[in-house]
Design an enzyme around this catalytic site. Structure first.
Site, mmCIF file in Angstrom:
data_model
loop_
_atom_site.group_PDB
_atom_site.id
_atom_site.type_symbol
_atom_site.label_atom_id
_atom_site.label_comp_id
_atom_site.label_asym_id
_atom_site.label_seq_id
_atom_site.Cartn_x
_atom_site.Cartn_y
_atom_site.Cartn_z
ATOM 1 N N CYS A 33 0.847 -1.192 0.000
ATOM 2 C CA CYS A 33 0.000 0.000 0.000
ATOM 3 C C CYS A 33 0.886 1.248 0.000
ATOM 4 C CB CYS A 33 -0.994 -0.047 1.159
ATOM 5 S SG CYS A 33 -2.383 1.110 0.944
ATOM 6 N N HIS A 69 -3.750 -4.804 -0.604
ATOM 7 C CA HIS A 69 -3.409 -5.465 0.658
ATOM 8 C C HIS A 69 -3.423 -6.977 0.448
ATOM 9 C CE1 HIS A 69 -3.584 -1.979 3.415
ATOM 10 N NE2 HIS A 69 -4.412 -1.496 2.503
ATOM 11 N N GLU A 121 -2.733 -9.279 2.499
ATOM 12 C CA GLU A 121 -3.271 -9.959 3.675
ATOM 13 C C GLU A 121 -4.792 -9.940 3.704
ATOM 14 O OE1 GLU A 121 -2.930 -5.656 4.987
ATOM 15 O OE2 GLU A 121 -1.870 -7.026 3.641
#
Length: 212
Positions: A87, A192, A194
């Site tokens: 990011c 992202h 994750e």
């Protein structure tokens, strides 16, 4: 093997830590730690730089985090440690950020970070939600990943890369939006991983196995 996720008080690192820990166990990639200690960053085998917020604030926080900034730069530029920016952590790899005011970046990937301007004005900024990756260049991080796999984005600014060979993937948001950048031992992901379910976990796994 040690993967250091840098904590410079820019965002919640819990989900990233858990995702990297999970994939490190699966591929036997050693320990994953969240750290704000320069000596830990200096001895890490891999470095992850997350980031949430505005470019100038994130850069100021990173440079103000004790010796962490210098340790990270030496590890990546001198020692050639594999690096992943996520990011705003990816955006900081640019030459210049144009958010709020002009702010020099790390200049690891030539280019500048500018506001997203979709050609279709009905599309909202920030660019938020799922979007399909378009792979521009082959890379080890794409093992098991193909064009059409989707990732989760939340951002209003994106990176315009000077060298097209260093834009590894993009998404379409009424115009190209850079999704993944890279050169040498450096990678950056605008989304992202994750939070990107199977696609993101596979990308994390590939980064942890990557031996540039």
């Amino acid at each position: 093997m040690l993967t250091a996720i840098i904590d410079y008080e820019s965002g919640n690192l819990h989900s990233a830590h858990k995702a990297f820990e999970r994939m490190a166990r699966e591929v036997d990639a050693g320990e994953v730690t969240v750290t704000s200690e320069a000596d830990v960053v200096a001895r890490a085998d891999r470095i992850v730089l997350p980031g949430d917020g505005a470019f100038p604030a994130c850069m100021a926080a990173l440079k103000g985090a004790g010796g962490v900034f210098d340790a990270m730069v030496e590890a990546v530029e001198v020692k050639g440690r594999p690096f992943l920016g996520i990011c705003v952590g990816m955006q900081l790899m640019a030459t210049m950020g144009r958010e709020y005011r002009d702010t020099p970046g790390l200049d690891w990937i030539g280019g500048e970070v500018t506001r997203i301007a979709p050609a279709d004005r009905s599309l909202k900024v920030p660019h938020m939600g799922w979007n399909d990756l378009v792979i521009d260049h082959p890379h080890a991080v794409f093992d098991g990943i193909k064009t059409g796999d989707h990732a989760y984005f939340v951002h209003s600014y994106h990176m315009a890369v000077n060298d097209p060979a260093q834009r590894l993937a993009h998404v379409d948001y009424a115009g190209d939006v850079t999704a993944i950048i890279g050169r040498d031992t450096m990678l950056g992901m605008q989304f992202h991983p994750e939070k990107s379910q199977a696609t993101g976990l596979r990308l994390i796994s590939n980064f942890l196995k990557w031996a540039p």
